[in-house]
Enzyme design. Sequence first.
Site, mmCIF file in Angstrom:
data_model
loop_
_atom_site.group_PDB
_atom_site.id
_atom_site.type_symbol
_atom_site.label_atom_id
_atom_site.label_comp_id
_atom_site.label_asym_id
_atom_site.label_seq_id
_atom_site.Cartn_x
_atom_site.Cartn_y
_atom_site.Cartn_z
ATOM 1 N N THR A 1 0.741 -1.383 0.028
ATOM 2 C CA THR A 1 -0.303 -0.040 0.270
ATOM 3 C C THR A 1 0.766 1.070 -0.059
ATOM 4 O O THR A 1 1.994 0.788 0.861
ATOM 5 C CB THR A 1 -1.028 -0.236 1.241
ATOM 6 O OG1 THR A 1 -0.405 -0.022 2.728
ATOM 7 C CG2 THR A 1 -1.585 -0.711 1.299
ATOM 8 N N TRP B 1 -20.024 17.510 10.669
ATOM 9 C CA TRP B 1 -19.351 16.839 9.663
ATOM 10 C C TRP B 1 -19.774 17.495 8.100
ATOM 11 O O TRP B 1 -20.606 17.258 7.687
ATOM 12 C CB TRP B 1 -18.835 15.821 9.144
ATOM 13 C CG TRP B 1 -18.199 15.299 10.702
ATOM 14 C CD1 TRP B 1 -17.762 15.333 11.245
ATOM 15 C CD2 TRP B 1 -18.258 13.625 9.768
ATOM 16 N NE1 TRP B 1 -17.551 14.196 12.829
ATOM 17 C CE2 TRP B 1 -17.573 13.297 12.229
ATOM 18 C CE3 TRP B 1 -18.370 11.817 9.968
ATOM 19 C CZ2 TRP B 1 -17.045 11.866 12.180
ATOM 20 C CZ3 TRP B 1 -17.489 11.022 10.472
ATOM 21 C CH2 TRP B 1 -17.258 10.961 11.482
#
Length: 542
Positions: A186, A444
């Site tokens: 990754t 948010w």
Amino acid sequence: MLGLMQDQPLLISSLIDFAERHHGDGEIVSRRVEGDLHRYTWAGVATRARQVANALDAEKLGPSERVATLAWNGYRHLELYFGVSGSGRVLHTINPRLHPDQIAWIAGHAQDRLLCFDATFLPLVQAVHARCPTIARYVMLCDAGKLPADTGIPNLVAYEDWIGKQPSTYVWPQLDENSASSMCYTSGTTGHPKAALYSHRSTLLHAYAAALPDVMSMSARDSVLPVVPMFHVNAWGIPYSAALTGCKLVFPGGALDGKSVYELIEGERVTYAAGVPTVWQMLLAHMGPNELKFSSLRRTVIGGSACPPAMIDAFRDKYGVEVLHAWGMTEMSPLGTLCTLKNKQLQLPPEDQMKIRMKQGRAIFGVDMRIVGEDGKELPWDGKTYGDLQVRGPWIVKDYYKADGPPPLVDGWFPTGDVATIDADGFMQITDRSKDVIKSGGEWISSIDIENIAMGHPAVQMAACVGMKHPKWDERPLLVVVKRPGAQVTREELLAFYESKTAKWQVPDDVVFLDAIPLGATGKMLKTRLREQLKDYKLPTA
Ligand code: AMP
């Protein structure tokens, strides 16, 4: 009582055997680093994959030893996919866009024994080979006798010389289907990269699932262009699903500019293409001004980063191409969800359909997903409640290779690091990476929503939204924009563009224009670096 069915391991070698026997004349076309187009068939891939296996035996590589690649999408890379894994070794695809220090680190961590590379990456190999003591053999993916002089790389051989003298018969070993077959690191932004280690079983199950009609819908009637690289998560598994279905494969090599990709799509009658948004942006930017159209392309899968709705519209309205939005990650082989509408949704008005199409889609059978709150409790599927997205399934990692931390699973679920909603029909929508969420006055704000709106403005080439410290609201969104070449737009015009497109309190406080937004090795925006770049910036109200 046990079932009475045959117990045959799911092996990658069976894919290439099947491809050879059942669609041996199916075509594989590759744009080579040399510039020309190379053509052959699945029968050719199978023959030469066996030669690869024999060449690895000749190198005395044992079971599960790692064979690394630094290579574009092309026929030789495809042969390595089957020859390396099929013979029981592990294919380690390295992302050439990583920093050389990281490449040297992961080659050492994986203990690669052999490295195959395209000529493009010769300078990179010259820069790192002295720091890769485990690699005993270098193979340049080029014609026989075409090695450049004085490369300074020890034990270097040309691929065609390396496999050319090998027999084309080979008996594939009957491995345990849980044996490792390939690995991919990754490209995390902090700490060392971590490796997902795929197995034959996970790869075959993923290949079956990826080919399903509501997933990538690959068939023997398709001509498929994977622009998504074979050096990152096995090109979304397309090489395996292609062998399973017998579709024609078209490889772009290193020529990913709009003109080259367009010519390949038209020349090879590509029906289906897969890639990240940035590649398609280059393609659309080439087609628009030149007034070009597609004559064969019908579908494109876009994933890896959020696909801006403006791109979905452009493909559909201007070019008649259906965009399928996909989500996944290295740790998931990579496919998790794909956005194909259900029958009942086809009756909805276009605006409502669009709201669904921009979501990352519904889970593929084999992937179980849920969203949880901070307390770890599962949250409702109402399309509004945000939570940490977790997944589990047979092609999702349970741990990293030679991990130095604790196993990642929480109660058997893999935490993706993404924040998402899931609606009552099971359509998941990513709002952010958890570390990129903007928290304003206790609410948010989805940075992806804010970026998507900006990307709908004709003067915007790329947009990033980051949270900036604010004395009253904790954080407020700042929009960072790269303008299209030659385009003009002001801060005020861009902020006015948000009117009626989102709630007032979600409109960014300011706009900063930059020449470029930092991108990581897989083309994703590096918001950590962007925030560093903006560390002296102050919001107007702050
Ligand atoms: P990688 O492992 O490098 O492929 O990165 C996986 C991450 O990319 C995911 O966890 C998401 O944050 C992001 N990602 C992948 N596909 C999408 C998508 N369609 N929309 C938004 N983010 C995506």
